[in-house]
Motif scaffolding. Structure first.
Motif, mmCIF file in Angstrom:
data_model
loop_
_atom_site.group_PDB
_atom_site.id
_atom_site.type_symbol
_atom_site.label_atom_id
_atom_site.label_comp_id
_atom_site.label_asym_id
_atom_site.label_seq_id
_atom_site.Cartn_x
_atom_site.Cartn_y
_atom_site.Cartn_z
ATOM 1 N N MET A 193 47.557 39.309 43.232
ATOM 2 C CA MET A 193 48.307 40.168 42.301
ATOM 3 C C MET A 193 48.620 39.422 41.006
ATOM 4 N N LYS A 201 44.850 40.832 33.247
ATOM 5 C CA LYS A 201 45.100 42.193 32.754
ATOM 6 C C LYS A 201 44.095 43.197 33.341
ATOM 7 N N VAL A 202 43.980 43.125 34.674
ATOM 8 C CA VAL A 202 43.055 44.000 35.407
ATOM 9 C C VAL A 202 43.864 44.894 36.334
ATOM 10 N N ASN A 203 43.556 46.187 36.316
ATOM 11 C CA ASN A 203 44.195 47.143 37.233
ATOM 12 C C ASN A 203 43.175 47.549 38.294
ATOM 13 N N PRO A 204 43.363 47.137 39.546
ATOM 14 C CA PRO A 204 42.361 47.447 40.580
ATOM 15 C C PRO A 204 42.238 48.948 40.870
ATOM 16 N N LEU A 205 43.258 49.725 40.507
ATOM 17 C CA LEU A 205 43.200 51.168 40.754
ATOM 18 C C LEU A 205 42.538 51.930 39.618
ATOM 19 N N ALA A 206 42.292 51.249 38.508
ATOM 20 C CA ALA A 206 41.725 51.953 37.351
ATOM 21 C C ALA A 206 40.341 52.490 37.640
ATOM 22 N N SER A 208 36.685 48.957 33.988
ATOM 23 C CA SER A 208 37.473 48.393 35.081
ATOM 24 C C SER A 208 36.568 47.689 36.081
ATOM 25 N N TYR A 246 45.502 39.452 38.943
ATOM 26 C CA TYR A 246 45.336 40.746 38.268
ATOM 27 C C TYR A 246 46.183 40.798 36.992
ATOM 28 N N LYS A 247 47.428 40.317 37.117
ATOM 29 C CA LYS A 247 48.341 40.356 35.975
ATOM 30 C C LYS A 247 47.869 39.415 34.865
#
Length: 582
Positions: free
Chosen positions: A416, A423-428, A386, A419-420
């Motif tokens: 946002m 395909k990146v999740n900032p909370l991961a 991540s 991110y989509k």
């Protein structure tokens, strides 16, 4: 948003330093680093209680030895000899006021003698148990009653003893005592009514103790009153609160009630009968836990027997669990596992199993750390992946912030969308850290609670993993004749903790915010001071974890070269910026 995050981070770190330091020193600093037998010891001056408990004032210790010698030499004592406990019963009052724990030493020194659990009334370390009756209209035995025992009687696991007293009014009282191989004494309290009229009595049992020997209280390691009522274990009340309130009746039927320290506990347990439990303050730092049975009317020619068990010993998990299996409700929860006991107990089981295999508790801690880090490795991989993905889109994010710097709402929407798209999740990257928090806390509780670690050596100068590192850098590891103050008592293990944490942070990708960079640069040295007073075993765990994290980071950097390249680029940019400012 970044500024708010930095402010919150700074406040949290400041609170950690201000309050964590005080908590660590006040609650978790055990007794002297190289303690001597009590007879020779010059203990720490009276102050905050230690994690293990015990008298802290030199005058109290000297008086305790003098009073013990006098009290135990007096006639009218019946000896106790069992594998777990030894001592004597005072026939005046039928008081169990002299007990030592044969399997546990007072200090790390092998000739220091066993831990003293009970001391007679009036001594500085007063702590005893009593079984008796409250009578209506009849003479019931008191603390001054002299009981009769058979000539040459001795309480052992194979020889119960019977104490008797006749009140001269037609009632014969007796207490039949039995002891097992560990820490449990069973008392059968019986009254026979040989008179011409009915009598009413209430049997009781109690534990009486002073708070001068109490262990330190902390929200993670609670001491003071303890009990189980209607199947629910209660830690409390604290001694200072009980001294203020006077009494603390406990709702529901008592399964057991008494007092606990981190390692030791004394409690009375009713058997097959309802009883009420109450904690009481008797003034001058003396407290009592009462177990009172319901009133019973005994007709002429009849008898009443109530059985009560007394636990007075070490909170060894196998012993407590065995007593729970024998019918004492939730006795294993006398160890303050807390919220994460579902996770702590398996870790504790694994730690003790490793200890039984390798024979060294320090090595067992290291192996446990390796196993835990191995289990957490897939999570760490996900975290690094991540981080790599987030680093890869940093230029695009910076461009979006510049483009929409005057429209924060639009800026957030575009980020946002990015991110989509990527395909990146900032909370991961944060999730793995949150998952590791209960793991660390569970390990921390296990290492702080486990009496199995008490007085266990590791290597070289580490003779007690439950105590702080005894070698302090400031006095050149004991070569200079002075003891540094606690806030400067930095040992070898604390220094290794700081150094390994420093290198661990150095391997992390450089923080974009200069304030964050400064915070993370100082963090290892803050933690070095904060953790120095903690048990050596906990520092061994943390140092091992840091070393494994460093190795893990090196491996993951090899798996994610873009992350390492970005970290190097950030470091170069930081260096160039510093040169320009210079």
């Amino acid at each position: 948003m970044d500024k708010q995050r930095n402010i919150i981070l700074a406040v949290v770190l400041t609170a950690l330093v201000l309050f964590g330091w005080e908590a660590g020193v006040g609650y978790f600093y055990p007794q002297a680093n190289k303690p001597q037998p009590v007879e020779q010891a010059a203990p720490a001056s009276a102050g905050k209680p230690t994690r293990e408990g015990g008298l802290r004032d030199a005058a109290d210790l000297a008086l305790e030895q003098k009073d013990l010698k006098t009290a135990l030499a007096a006639p009218g004592r019946l000896p106790i000899a069992a594998p777990g406990i030894s001592g004597s019963i005072n026939l005046t009052g039928a008081l169990l006021d002299d007990l030592v724990l044969n399997r546990h030493r007072e200090t790390v020194e092998k000739d220091s003698g066993p831990v003293r659990m009970f001391s007679p009334s009036g001594t500085p370390a007063q702590h005893y148990a009593q079984f008796g009756w409250v009578g209506e209209g009849i003479a019931a035995p008191t603390a001054q009653t002299v009981w009769t025992a058979p000539q040459g009687a001795k309480l052992t696991p194979f020889t119960p003893v019977v104490l008797t007293w006749d009140n001269g009014q037609g009632q014969l009282f007796s207490i039949t005592l039995k002891v097992d191989d560990n820490y449990l004494i069973t008392a059968d309290q019986q009254i026979q009514n040989r008179g011409t009229g009915a009598v009413a009595v209430q049997p009781f049992a109690l534990v009486n103790r002073t708070d001068r020997t109490a262990a330190a209280y902390a929200w993670t390691l609670r001491t003071g009153g303890i009990g189980a009522f209607d199947g629910s274990v209660t830690f409390g009340p604290k001694y200072d609160a009980l001294a203020k309130d006077g009494t603390s009746p406990q709702p529901g039927n008592a399964d057991w009630i008494g007092f606990t320290d981190v390692y030791w506990m004394s409690a009375v347990v009713p058997v097959n009968a309802k009883a009420q439990g109450t904690f009481r303050s008797q003034g001058n730092g003396i407290f009592r836990a009462d177990l009172v049975y319901d009133k019973a009317v005994i007709q002429p020619g009849q008898a009443l027997t109530r059985q009560t068990k007394l636990f007075a010993g070490a909170k060894e998990h196998k012993v407590l669990d065995a007593y729970e299996a024998q019918g004492i409700a939730n006795f294993g929860l006398a160890i303050d596992w807390g919220w994460f006991r579902w996770f702590e107990k398996p870790i504790f089981w694994l730690l003790t199993k490793l200890f039984s295999l390798v024979g060294n508790f320090g090595v067992a801690i290291i192996l446990l750390t390796v196993i835990v880090r191995g289990i957490m490795f897939p999570i760490a991989q996900r975290q690094f992946a991540s981080m790599a993905a987030m680093r890869a889109i940093q230029p695009k994010m910076k461009a979006l912030r510049e483009r929409y710097k005057d429209d924060k709402q639009k800026q957030q929407l575009e980020i946002m969308a990015l991110y989509k798209q990527e395909k990146v999740n900032p909370l991961a990257g944060c999730l793995p850290m949150f998952l590791q928090i209960p793991v660390f806390f569970a390990l921390y509780k296990v290492l702080m609670l486990a009496i199995e670690m008490r007085h266990q050596p590791f290597v070289l100068w580490i003779r007690d993993l439950s105590a702080p590192d005894p070698l302090h850098i400031l006095n050149l590891f004991g070569l200079l004749p002075f003891d540094p103050p606690s806030f400067l008592a930095i040992g070898v293990l604390a220094l290794l903790l700081g150094v390994t944490m420093y290198f661990q942070f150095k391997l992390n990708p450089a923080q974009m915010d200069p304030a964050q960079q400064q915070v993370f640069a100082l963090m290892p040295w803050f933690m070095m001071f904060i953790m120095a007073p903690f048990a050596s075993g906990l520092l061994v765990y943390w140092i091992t974890s840091n070393i494994l994290t460093i190795a893990q980071q090196q491996f993951l950097y090899s798996r994610h070269p873009q992350l390492k390249a970005q970290a190097e680029k950030d470091a170069q940019d930081k260096a160039r910026t510093a040169e320009r400012k210079a």
